[in-house]
Design a protein around this motif. Structure first.
Motif, short mmCIF file in Angstrom:
data_model
loop_
_atom_site.label_atom_id
_atom_site.label_comp_id
_atom_site.label_asym_id
_atom_site.label_seq_id
_atom_site.Cartn_x
_atom_site.Cartn_y
_atom_site.Cartn_z
N GLY B 1 0.82 -1.19 0.00
CA GLY B 1 0.00 0.00 0.00
C GLY B 1 0.86 1.25 0.00
O GLY B 1 2.08 1.19 0.10
N GLN B 2 0.21 2.36 -0.11
CA GLN B 2 0.91 3.63 -0.14
C GLN B 2 0.92 4.23 1.25
O GLN B 2 -0.09 4.18 1.96
CB GLN B 2 0.25 4.57 -1.14
N ASN B 3 2.03 4.82 1.61
CA ASN B 3 2.17 5.30 2.96
C ASN B 3 3.11 6.49 3.04
O ASN B 3 4.15 6.51 2.38
CB ASN B 3 2.72 4.16 3.85
N ILE B 4 2.73 7.45 3.85
CA ILE B 4 3.57 8.61 4.13
C ILE B 4 3.70 8.71 5.64
O ILE B 4 2.68 8.71 6.35
CB ILE B 4 2.94 9.93 3.62
N ASP B 5 4.92 8.79 6.13
CA ASP B 5 5.13 8.89 7.57
C ASP B 5 5.85 10.19 7.92
O ASP B 5 6.85 10.54 7.29
CB ASP B 5 5.97 7.72 8.08
N GLN B 6 5.33 10.88 8.90
CA GLN B 6 6.00 12.05 9.44
C GLN B 6 5.64 12.12 10.92
O GLN B 6 4.60 11.59 11.32
CB GLN B 6 5.62 13.32 8.68
N PRO B 7 6.52 12.75 11.74
CA PRO B 7 6.22 12.78 13.17
C PRO B 7 4.94 13.56 13.45
O PRO B 7 4.59 14.48 12.73
CB PRO B 7 7.45 13.49 13.76
N THR B 8 4.27 13.15 14.49
CA THR B 8 3.00 13.78 14.84
C THR B 8 3.18 15.19 15.38
O THR B 8 2.44 16.10 15.04
CB THR B 8 2.27 12.93 15.89
N GLU B 9 4.19 15.35 16.19
CA GLU B 9 4.40 16.65 16.85
C GLU B 9 5.87 16.87 17.14
O GLU B 9 6.60 15.92 17.43
CB GLU B 9 3.60 16.69 18.16
N MET B 10 6.29 18.13 17.02
CA MET B 10 7.66 18.50 17.37
C MET B 10 7.62 19.84 18.10
O MET B 10 6.75 20.67 17.83
CB MET B 10 8.54 18.62 16.12
N THR B 11 8.60 20.02 18.96
CA THR B 11 8.71 21.28 19.70
C THR B 11 10.09 21.85 19.48
O THR B 11 11.08 21.10 19.47
CB THR B 11 8.47 21.05 21.21
N ALA B 12 10.17 23.15 19.27
CA ALA B 12 11.46 23.80 19.06
C ALA B 12 11.42 25.19 19.69
O ALA B 12 10.36 25.70 20.04
CB ALA B 12 11.78 23.89 17.58
N THR B 13 12.61 25.78 19.81
CA THR B 13 12.73 27.08 20.46
C THR B 13 12.87 28.18 19.41
O THR B 13 13.52 28.00 18.37
CB THR B 13 13.96 27.09 21.38
N GLU B 14 12.30 29.30 19.70
CA GLU B 14 12.39 30.47 18.82
C GLU B 14 13.86 30.77 18.52
O GLU B 14 14.71 30.74 19.41
CB GLU B 14 11.74 31.67 19.51
N GLY B 15 14.15 31.00 17.24
CA GLY B 15 15.52 31.29 16.83
C GLY B 15 16.34 30.07 16.45
O GLY B 15 17.41 30.20 15.83
N ALA B 16 15.85 28.91 16.79
CA ALA B 16 16.58 27.66 16.53
C ALA B 16 16.27 27.13 15.13
O ALA B 16 15.63 27.79 14.31
CB ALA B 16 16.23 26.63 17.59
N ILE B 17 16.77 25.92 14.89
CA ILE B 17 16.56 25.22 13.61
C ILE B 17 15.80 23.92 13.90
O ILE B 17 16.07 23.25 14.91
CB ILE B 17 17.89 24.88 12.93
N VAL B 18 14.88 23.57 13.03
CA VAL B 18 14.17 22.30 13.20
C VAL B 18 14.08 21.60 11.85
O VAL B 18 13.95 22.23 10.81
CB VAL B 18 12.77 22.52 13.81
N GLN B 19 14.16 20.29 11.90
CA GLN B 19 14.06 19.47 10.69
C GLN B 19 12.88 18.51 10.83
O GLN B 19 12.82 17.75 11.79
CB GLN B 19 15.36 18.67 10.49
N ILE B 20 11.98 18.58 9.90
CA ILE B 20 10.80 17.71 9.91
C ILE B 20 10.98 16.67 8.81
O ILE B 20 11.11 17.02 7.63
CB ILE B 20 9.50 18.50 9.68
N ASN B 21 11.01 15.41 9.20
CA ASN B 21 11.25 14.33 8.26
C ASN B 21 9.97 13.75 7.70
O ASN B 21 8.92 13.77 8.35
CB ASN B 21 12.05 13.21 8.94
N CYS B 22 10.09 13.21 6.50
CA CYS B 22 8.95 12.57 5.84
C CYS B 22 9.49 11.38 5.04
O CYS B 22 10.40 11.55 4.22
CB CYS B 22 8.25 13.57 4.92
N THR B 23 8.98 10.20 5.32
CA THR B 23 9.35 9.03 4.53
C THR B 23 8.11 8.54 3.80
O THR B 23 6.99 8.67 4.30
CB THR B 23 9.93 7.91 5.39
N TYR B 24 8.33 7.99 2.62
CA TYR B 24 7.18 7.60 1.82
C TYR B 24 7.40 6.30 1.08
O TYR B 24 8.53 5.92 0.75
CB TYR B 24 6.81 8.71 0.82
#
Lengths: 118, 109
Positions: B1-24
């Motif tokens: 089947g077809q599937n896309i996965d990404q984290p449900t929730e992330m928390t980061a601090t103002e001014g910082a860097i965040v990376q949101i992953n996606c696998t498919y």
């Protein structure tokens, strides 16, 4: 997981004809469904909000007599493009809000319907 | 089947860097989209990747590896207004969009 389907996935029609697109929530109930239009590499443009058992709420600039929306059940909303013209050619996407998740804003998106009007 | 996965929730601090992953895993591939969606609003287009590599657009960058079925969205110099849901979507061989469930990003001061 929550699944939203659309039918048909693509349709080609002649100018002046009407086309009906269905949006179904397969494993959950949705009192609210949304219809979007997407242009290539652009944001989704909200056309209307469809509420089960009541009239749809259209966004400014969207002709309600041209884009007829019916939300007859908790799992089905339909968008009918009446008297379609080539400028109506687009990718139409629906989404549904899961009633079981209460006040959450989570929307589940359908795969889209590509409409080409000749 | 077809599937896309990404984290449900992330928390980061103002001014910082965040990376949101996606696998498919999809039947065919005709590009990957990232959208930002604020509560009560329509999704806003952020990026489209169809070739491998990094696409940079201001504070936002998107990376794609087709061989790994993997993408990420990188947000730099985080601002409070970046608090939103980020949706990953892949267009399959039939030009249908397969959507991830979205990642809710919470920015803390």
């Amino acid at each position: 997981g929550a699944v939203v389907s659309q039918h048909p996935s693509w349709v080609i029609c002649k100018s002046g004809t009407s086309v009906k697109i269905e949006c179904r929530s397969l494993d959950f109930q949705a009192t609210t469904m949304f219809w979007y239009r997407q242009f290539p590499k652009q944001s989704l443009m909200l056309m209307a909000t469809s509420n089960e058992g009541s009239k749809a709420t259209y966004e400014q600039g969207v002709e309600k007599d041209k884009f007829l929306i019916n939300h007859a059940s908790l799992t089905l909303s339909t968008l009918t493009v009446t008297s379609a013209h080539p400028e109506d050619s687009s990718f139409y996407i629906c989404s549904a809000r899961d009633i079981g998740q209460g006040e959450t804003d989570t929307q589940y998106f359908g795969p889209g319907t590509r409409l080409t009007v000749l | 089947g077809q599937n896309i996965d990404q984290p449900t929730e992330m928390t980061a601090t103002e001014g910082a860097i965040v990376q949101i992953n996606c696998t498919y895993q999809t039947s065919g591939f005709n590009g990957l989209f990232w959208y930002q969606q604020h509560a009560g609003e329509a999704p806003t287009f952020l990026s489209y990747n169809v070739l491998d590599g990094l696409e940079e657009k201001g504070r936002f960058s998107s990376f794609l590896s087709r061989s790994k079925g993997y993408s990420y969205l990188l947000l730099k110099e985080l601002q409070m207004k970046d608090s939103a849901s980020y949706l990953c979507a892949v267009m399959d061989s039939n030009y249908q969009l397969i959507w991830g469930a979205g990642t809710k990003l919470i920015i803390k001061p």
